[in-house]
Scaffold this motif. Structure first.
Motif, PDB file in Angstrom:
ATOM      1  N   THR A  65       0.835  -1.202   0.000  1.00  0.00           N
ATOM      2  CA  THR A  65       0.000   0.000   0.000  1.00  0.00           C
ATOM      3  C   THR A  65       0.872   1.255   0.000  1.00  0.00           C
ATOM      4  OG1 THR A  65      -0.078   0.116   2.420  1.00  0.00           O
ATOM      5  CG2 THR A  65      -1.780  -1.207   1.328  1.00  0.00           C
ATOM      6  N   ASP A  66       0.272   2.361  -0.381  1.00  0.00           N
ATOM      7  CA  ASP A  66       0.982   3.644  -0.349  1.00  0.00           C
ATOM      8  C   ASP A  66       1.336   4.027   1.087  1.00  0.00           C
ATOM      9  OD1 ASP A  66       0.789   3.861  -3.088  1.00  0.00           O
ATOM     10  OD2 ASP A  66      -1.001   5.146  -3.047  1.00  0.00           O
TER      11      ASP A  66
ATOM     12  N   LYS B 164       4.426   2.204   2.219  1.00  0.00           N
ATOM     13  CA  LYS B 164       5.597   2.801   1.576  1.00  0.00           C
ATOM     14  C   LYS B 164       5.956   4.135   2.230  1.00  0.00           C
ATOM     15  CE  LYS B 164       7.448   4.197  -2.918  1.00  0.00           C
ATOM     16  NZ  LYS B 164       7.206   4.259  -4.369  1.00  0.00           N
TER      17      LYS B 164
END
Length: 413
Positions: A217-218, A221
């Motif tokens: 997932t963003d 990250k």
């Protein structure tokens, strides 16, 4: 009675002291001396409560067994004791994430139904003491990450990562030899905690409610990138990659960092009369990407070894040790937060530890680390993936992809 039955009863009598019962000496009804395992950082407060028990129970005295300093060594020592079915440890301090492993392996006894007033404890602490819906331990200590900062150099604490960086940009040019931030980033359990908090504070999770890893997932990250970029930019000093709790404490107290992430137990040390920073350190919730962050639920529970010979004494002592009265006595000596809800509103304790009300909010909002029977393998996988990313050996995307795959296999088992 037949002659054969009489002989059987006579033989059983020698072992059980009464024909017709299968009770053995010791065990569930056993009374006598017991041992409590705990860490050196709790020793003064724990001995105070033990001394009160021993004075009233001269035939059932408790001996304090001091564990190694770091969590990994503590866990391995407890496992070695359990795997040999040793009765050397009666009441054991377990990190909040070890309950599932010890319960699944039947190394600890479940808490009898109705013996614990669960409504008197903070709800998240009870979840760390359960396995498959059943209590296997009594909540004792709890807590979550706090941001320590120099209130003599800052008027208020940052609420976001961007604000944290801005504060450092404003203060550090005037403070020779001071870096921005220190956290628990060495390759040990603290790294699992710090990584989890970074991901959660970016709005993500390491594992979802169904027990599946969510690292593609963003948010994941962004969380790992915050730590990685911190080393690259100098926000985190290079030596910070070797920091555990002791190193973070030393960095803060020696004036080497403006901010430090640690547990509530550091508060008493940082503001002690003999501390070089007495009266200069305050705490706040940890910051996040877009607002206040989400801490990782820490703490420790107390469980009774399945191999104890004096379980009746162990149960009585455990009830005494975790009673409201004794928890308060313990808390007046040691600043590690306890699990009873009422103590967070106790005016004497709040006067001593002004952060308690906000810490209560943090604990209620904190998230636990992944619940897994093979937790040792899970935390090792996280550390093995994250540490090379921090040192620049592996890219963030690569580290997260590998960890996603590895945890998928481990959490299915």
């Amino acid at each position: 009675m037949t002659r054969a039955l009489a002989l059987t009863c006579a033989l059983a009598l020698a072992a059980t002291a009464a024909c017709g019962t299968s009770e053995e000496p010791g065990g569930a009804d056993g009374r006598g001396p017991i041992t409590l395992t705990d860490t050196q950082s709790h020793e003064e407060a724990t001995r105070k409560v033990i001394d009160a028990w021993n004075a009233a129970h001269p035939d059932e005295k408790v001996t304090l067994d001091i564990q190694p300093k770091d969590a990994d060594s503590q866990r391995q020592r407890l496992i070695n004791n359990a795997q040999t079915k040793s009765d050397a440890m009666d009441v054991m301090m377990l990190d909040a994430v070890w309950t599932a492993e010890f319960a699944a392996n039947r190394w600890i006894d479940p808490v009898p139904d109705g013996t614990l007033k669960t409504e008197e404890f903070l709800a998240p602490t009870l979840e760390t003491a359960r396995y498959r819906g059943k209590l296997y331990a009594t909540p004792w200590l709890t807590g979550t990450g706090l941001l320590y900062y120099r209130k003599d150099l800052l008027s208020e604490a940052p609420k976001t990562w961007a604000e944290l960086k801005k504060s450092c940009d404003q203060v550090l040019p005037k403070q020779q030899g001071m870096s921005c931030y220190a956290g628990l980033l060495d390759k040990y359990e603290g790294l699992t905690v710090s990584f989890s908090e970074a991901v959660q504070s970016a709005g993500g999770t390491v594992v979802d409610a169904s027990g599946n890893p969510t690292l593609n997932t963003d948010a994941a990250k962004a969380g790992l990138s915050f730590l990685v970029d911190g080393f690259k930019s100098g926000l985190i000093p290079k030596e910070g990659i070797t920091f555990k709790e002791e190193e973070v404490k030393n960095a803060l107290q020696s004036g080497k960092v403006l901010f430090a992430r640690s547990w509530a137990s550091l508060y008493g040390t940082a503001n002690a009369p003999d501390s070089p920073l007495a009266g200069k350190v305050d705490v706040a919730p940890i910051p996040g990407l877009d607002g206040l962050g989400s801490g990782t639920l820490g703490g420790a529970n107390l469980a009774i070894s399945a191999f104890s010979k004096n379980k009746a004494t162990a149960k009585d002592f455990l009830a005494f040790f975790t009673s409201a009265e004794q928890m308060k006595i313990w808390a007046t000596i040691n600043s590690t937060p306890v699990s009873r809800t009422a103590l967070y509103d106790d005016q004497e304790l709040v006067a001593k530890y002004p952060y308690l009300p906000s810490l209560k909010e943090g604990v209620l909002a904190a998230k636990p680390r992944p619940v897994a029977v093979k937790y040792g393998d899970v935390t090792a996988a996280i550390q093995n993936a994250v540490y090379p990313a921090l040192s620049g050996e592996v890219a963030v995307d690569q580290a997260l992809a590998g960890l996603q795959q590895q945890l998928s296999g481990l959490l299915k088992q």
